[in-house]
Design an enzyme around this catalytic site. Structure first.
Site, PDB file in Angstrom:
ATOM      1  N   PHE A 180      16.612  12.025  28.099  1.00 32.65           N
ATOM      2  CA  PHE A 180      16.947  10.985  28.063  1.00 32.65           C
ATOM      3  C   PHE A 180      17.010   9.738  28.110  1.00 32.65           C
ATOM      4  O   PHE A 180      15.584   9.278  27.694  1.00 32.65           O
ATOM      5  CB  PHE A 180      16.963  11.008  29.966  1.00 32.65           C
ATOM      6  CG  PHE A 180      18.124   9.548  30.189  1.00 32.65           C
ATOM      7  CD1 PHE A 180      19.691   9.859  30.146  1.00 32.65           C
ATOM      8  CD2 PHE A 180      17.469   8.375  31.336  1.00 32.65           C
ATOM      9  CE1 PHE A 180      20.960   8.796  30.837  1.00 32.65           C
ATOM     10  CE2 PHE A 180      19.237   7.698  31.388  1.00 32.65           C
ATOM     11  CZ  PHE A 180      19.586   7.765  31.229  1.00 32.65           C
ATOM     12  N   ASP A 181      17.799   8.645  27.560  1.00 33.02           N
ATOM     13  CA  ASP A 181      17.354   6.730  26.925  1.00 33.02           C
ATOM     14  C   ASP A 181      16.365   6.469  27.852  1.00 33.02           C
ATOM     15  O   ASP A 181      15.693   6.144  26.524  1.00 33.02           O
ATOM     16  CB  ASP A 181      18.678   6.607  27.379  1.00 33.02           C
ATOM     17  CG  ASP A 181      20.133   6.503  27.343  1.00 33.02           C
ATOM     18  OD1 ASP A 181      20.390   8.258  27.020  1.00 33.02           O
ATOM     19  OD2 ASP A 181      21.143   6.079  27.215  1.00 33.02           O
ATOM     20  N   ALA A 209      15.665  14.440  37.337  1.00 33.97           N
ATOM     21  CA  ALA A 209      17.355  13.405  38.540  1.00 33.97           C
ATOM     22  C   ALA A 209      17.801  14.174  38.908  1.00 33.97           C
ATOM     23  O   ALA A 209      18.432  14.682  40.242  1.00 33.97           O
ATOM     24  CB  ALA A 209      17.362  12.300  37.042  1.00 33.97           C
ATOM     25  N   LYS A 232      20.089   9.871  41.664  1.00 39.49           N
ATOM     26  CA  LYS A 232      21.102  11.548  41.668  1.00 39.49           C
ATOM     27  C   LYS A 232      20.680  12.817  42.816  1.00 39.49           C
ATOM     28  O   LYS A 232      20.809  12.405  43.856  1.00 39.49           O
ATOM     29  CB  LYS A 232      21.011  11.659  40.295  1.00 39.49           C
ATOM     30  CG  LYS A 232      21.500  11.578  39.447  1.00 39.49           C
ATOM     31  CD  LYS A 232      19.982  10.329  39.382  1.00 39.49           C
ATOM     32  CE  LYS A 232      20.245  10.024  37.534  1.00 39.49           C
ATOM     33  NZ  LYS A 232      20.114   8.120  37.159  1.00 39.49           N
ATOM     34  N   TYR A 264       3.251  -2.812  55.045  1.00 43.86           N
ATOM     35  CA  TYR A 264       2.377  -2.822  53.309  1.00 43.86           C
ATOM     36  C   TYR A 264       2.227  -1.802  53.199  1.00 43.86           C
ATOM     37  O   TYR A 264       2.117  -0.598  52.206  1.00 43.86           O
ATOM     38  CB  TYR A 264       1.733  -3.738  53.602  1.00 43.86           C
ATOM     39  CG  TYR A 264       1.815  -4.263  51.455  1.00 43.86           C
ATOM     40  CD1 TYR A 264       2.624  -5.456  51.278  1.00 43.86           C
ATOM     41  CD2 TYR A 264       0.471  -4.023  51.479  1.00 43.86           C
ATOM     42  CE1 TYR A 264       2.593  -5.855  50.125  1.00 43.86           C
ATOM     43  CE2 TYR A 264       0.398  -3.765  49.984  1.00 43.86           C
ATOM     44  CZ  TYR A 264       0.958  -5.167  49.199  1.00 43.86           C
ATOM     45  OH  TYR A 264       1.436  -5.040  48.105  1.00 43.86           O
ATOM     46  N   HIS A 298      25.983  -0.479  24.148  1.00 42.94           N
ATOM     47  CA  HIS A 298      26.741   0.187  24.893  1.00 42.94           C
ATOM     48  C   HIS A 298      26.923  -1.044  26.178  1.00 42.94           C
ATOM     49  O   HIS A 298      27.545  -1.042  26.746  1.00 42.94           O
ATOM     50  CB  HIS A 298      26.813   1.515  25.266  1.00 42.94           C
ATOM     51  CG  HIS A 298      25.155   1.959  26.040  1.00 42.94           C
ATOM     52  ND1 HIS A 298      24.604   1.905  26.079  1.00 42.94           N
ATOM     53  CD2 HIS A 298      25.069   2.655  27.323  1.00 42.94           C
ATOM     54  CE1 HIS A 298      23.394   2.157  26.464  1.00 42.94           C
ATOM     55  NE2 HIS A 298      23.945   2.614  28.000  1.00 42.94           N
ATOM     56  N   ASP A 301      11.391  15.465  33.632  1.00 45.60           N
ATOM     57  CA  ASP A 301      12.544  14.619  34.453  1.00 45.60           C
ATOM     58  C   ASP A 301      13.412  15.282  34.981  1.00 45.60           C
ATOM     59  O   ASP A 301      14.186  15.799  34.700  1.00 45.60           O
ATOM     60  CB  ASP A 301      13.540  14.274  33.075  1.00 45.60           C
ATOM     61  CG  ASP A 301      14.098  12.766  33.609  1.00 45.60           C
ATOM     62  OD1 ASP A 301      14.255  13.073  34.272  1.00 45.60           O
ATOM     63  OD2 ASP A 301      14.260  12.043  32.461  1.00 45.60           O
TER      64      ASP A 301
HETATM   65  N1  F0G Z   1      16.706  10.633  33.627  1.00 46.64           N
HETATM   66  C1  F0G Z   1      17.457  11.098  33.562  1.00 46.64           C
HETATM   67  C2  F0G Z   1      17.943  12.683  33.495  1.00 46.64           C
HETATM   68  C3  F0G Z   1      18.514   9.906  33.620  1.00 46.64           C
HETATM   69  O1  F0G Z   1      20.066  10.417  34.120  1.00 46.64           O
HETATM   70  C4  F0G Z   1      18.104   8.919  34.525  1.00 46.64           C
HETATM   71  C5  F0G Z   1      18.977   7.965  34.269  1.00 46.64           C
HETATM   72  C6  F0G Z   1      16.765   8.462  34.123  1.00 46.64           C
HETATM   73  C7  F0G Z   1      15.853   9.433  33.582  1.00 46.64           C
HETATM   74  C8  F0G Z   1      16.760   7.245  34.836  1.00 46.64           C
HETATM   75  O2  F0G Z   1      16.149   6.914  35.660  1.00 46.64           O
HETATM   76  O3  F0G Z   1      18.666   5.175  36.402  1.00 46.64           O
HETATM   77  O4  F0G Z   1      17.025   5.604  38.444  1.00 46.64           O
HETATM   78  O5  F0G Z   1      15.777   5.018  36.153  1.00 46.64           O
HETATM   79  N2  F0G Z   1      20.739   8.574  34.064  1.00 46.64           N
HETATM   80  C9  F0G Z   1      21.308   7.233  35.011  1.00 46.64           C
HETATM   81  C10 F0G Z   1      23.103   7.845  34.464  1.00 46.64           C
HETATM   82  C11 F0G Z   1      21.753   5.748  34.561  1.00 46.64           C
HETATM   83  O6  F0G Z   1      24.617   7.770  34.432  1.00 46.64           O
HETATM   84  O7  F0G Z   1      22.645   9.614  33.730  1.00 46.64           O
HETATM   85  P1  F0G Z   1      17.377   5.986  37.054  1.00 46.64           P
END
Ligand code: F0G
Length: 457
Positions: free
Chosen positions: A124-125, A216, A257, A72, A449, A214
């Site tokens: 990103f969204d 990823a 990723k 833990y 979506h 960010d």
């Molecule tokens: N930032 C970027 C640039 C991303 O592409 C994603 C996720 C995230 C943050 C969030 O990360 O999914 O681990 O919580 N992108 C995926 C996609 C979902 O399909 O492009 P996460």
């Protein structure tokens, strides 16, 4: 004769794929209300929905999993992960989280307050979501070139320094940090140049601001710097990563990723105050500081994955496969965001199905057609995903309408790429017969979506 390029790995374990008939797919997509997120994975032949968490781990990663420490507190797997992150990025403070958006949630809980302005390149969204849900504003400062899919420029993911400077000149006191997404997913997996990262750093310094990446797909970004930017052709991927992060104060990471794992994320920073601030939110949201939402074995696999993916052989194999698919699409004249980015092809659906009005969602229609053609699942990054304007409740038709075909890491072969290319060609060849799109029959207010229900017209 020069030897051809081939993968830097061989295959040790396989997972059977199931093909289907067009009749089956017609039935399934109807049952899914023409929303590809609603399909079951065994109704899909080649899955290009996302490159997130869909990669194959190496034998070294699986071996590391067996050595995972599930304590833990004080897990040795955490320290292995922390040391690896520190070696690659130079950041000494690390907080694991269960995925990328959780890293955003924890760090932004400390940094973003109502009324704040967070400039960046196509947030990103989820990043935008975590800013807007705190009643703050995400201001997009991406270069204008990103909007023209047919323009060939090497670093279409860049931040426009003039736009960034304007935000800071007008509202510096409201800006808690600048966020740079590497690579820029929303603009098409497009890279950000080292030169641009340096410019952002200089502007941030001028206004006394900090910078978050960010990250990823940071390794894909490093590969593009190596192959496209002068002075980096002889450097290792790890050297390039180290330099990129030297211009940042911290990072949020979706390890799903470029971490080469199926689940996981983290925050890393060089600043103790950010670490102390974020710690307070990690414990209630994610878990204790040395696991933060991850299993010990998953942290161990991530440490190996980060190390492995920042080697040229591995990342080159990955990018070359995406470029292989793009070259096949070029043979057929299919328009996509050019030059192809790191993780996906973004087909310009507005240009393919140009007789379908925006109101009938061309990219979603193309996604459905490609699924019907060959069982390939892509993802609409377009007018449905853009949601409605929060004030007018009108659909937002201002951006691009793209069909994203993501390539999972180390999963499919170039034969699968050929199937994708030819299936798309077949749809492309009969594009003039596709004259009607879809209409929305049910939707949610935000992120519609995922669950939207559609009917074909
Ligand atoms: N930032 C970027 C640039 C991303 O592409 C994603 C996720 C995230 C943050 C969030 O990360 O999914 O681990 O919580 N992108 C995926 C996609 C979902 O399909 O492009 P996460």
């Amino acid at each position: 004769m020069e030897l051809p390029f081939a993968e830097s790995w061989k295959i040790k374990m396989v997972e059977p794929l199931r093909k289907s008939t067009r009749e089956e797919r017609e039935q399934w997509i109807k049952e899914a209300d023409y929303n590809l997120f609603q399909l079951k994975s065994d109704q899909v032949y080649i899955d290009c929905l996302t490159d997130s968490g869909t990669g194959a781990m190496s034998d070294r990663q699986w071996a590391a999993m067996m050595m995972g420490d599930e304590s833990y507190a004080g897990s040795s797997s955490f320290f292995m992960l922390k040391d690896t992150i520190c070696r690659i990025t130079g950041f000494e403070y690390v907080i694991p989280t269960h995925q990328g958006r959780a890293a955003e949630n924890v760090l932004f809980s400390h940094l973003v307050t109502a009324g704040a302005i967070v400039p960046g390149n196509s947030h990103f969204d989820t990043t935008k979501g975590h800013i807007e849900s705190r009643k703050a504003f995400a201001v997009d400062c991406t270069v204008d070139e990103a909007k023209d899919t047919q323009l060939e420029v090497p670093f279409k993911g860049n931040v426009d320094p003039a736009k960034l400077e304007k935000v800071l000149a007008e509202n510096a006191e409201k800006v808690p940090f600048i966020i740079v997404t590497i690579t820029n997913n929303t603009a098409g997996g497009q890279p950000v140049s080292m030169q641009n990262l340096r410019e952002v750093r200089a502007i941030a310094d001028k206004y006394g601001k900090r910078v978050i990446y960010d990250s990823a797909r940071f390794v894909e970004n490093a590969y593009f710097i190596r192959t496209r930017e002068e002075g980096y052709g002889e450097k290792t991927i790890k050297e390039i990563c180290k330099e990129m992060f030297s211009y940042a104060d911290g990072m949020t990471m979706s390890s799903k990723k470029d971490g080469l794992v199926n689940m996981g994320g983290f925050i890393a920073t060089r600043h103790e105050d950010w670490y102390e601030g974020a710690k307070r939110f990690c414990i209630p949201f994610e878990g204790y500081l040395t696991y933060g939402g991850m299993n010990g074995r998953d942290m161990a696999a991530l440490a190996v994955g980060l190390d492995e993916n920042t080697e040229l052989d591995n990342i080159e194999t990955r990018i070359r496969q995406v470029q292989y698919l793009a070259a096949r699409l070029d043979e057929f004249g299919i328009p996509y965001q050019r030059p192809v980015g790191g993780h996906a092809i973004f087909v310009d659906a507005d240009k393919v199905l140009d007789q379908i009005p925006k109101e009938e969602f061309p990219a979603q229609t193309l996604a459905i057609e490609l699924y019907l053609e060959a069982g390939i699942r892509g993802c609409e990054i377009g007018y449905i995903l853009a949601d409605r304007d929060p004030v007018t409740r009108e659909n937002r038709f201002g951006g691009l309408d793209l069909l994203r075909l993501c390539i999972a890491r180390r999963v499919y072969t170039n034969n699968h790429m050929d199937v994708i290319a030819v299936a798309l060609k077949n749809v492309f060849d009969r594009r003039h017969e596709i004259t009607r799109g879809v209409k929305i029959v049910w939707e949610t207010e935000l992120m519609r979506h995922f669950t939207v229900k559609l009917e074909r017209l």
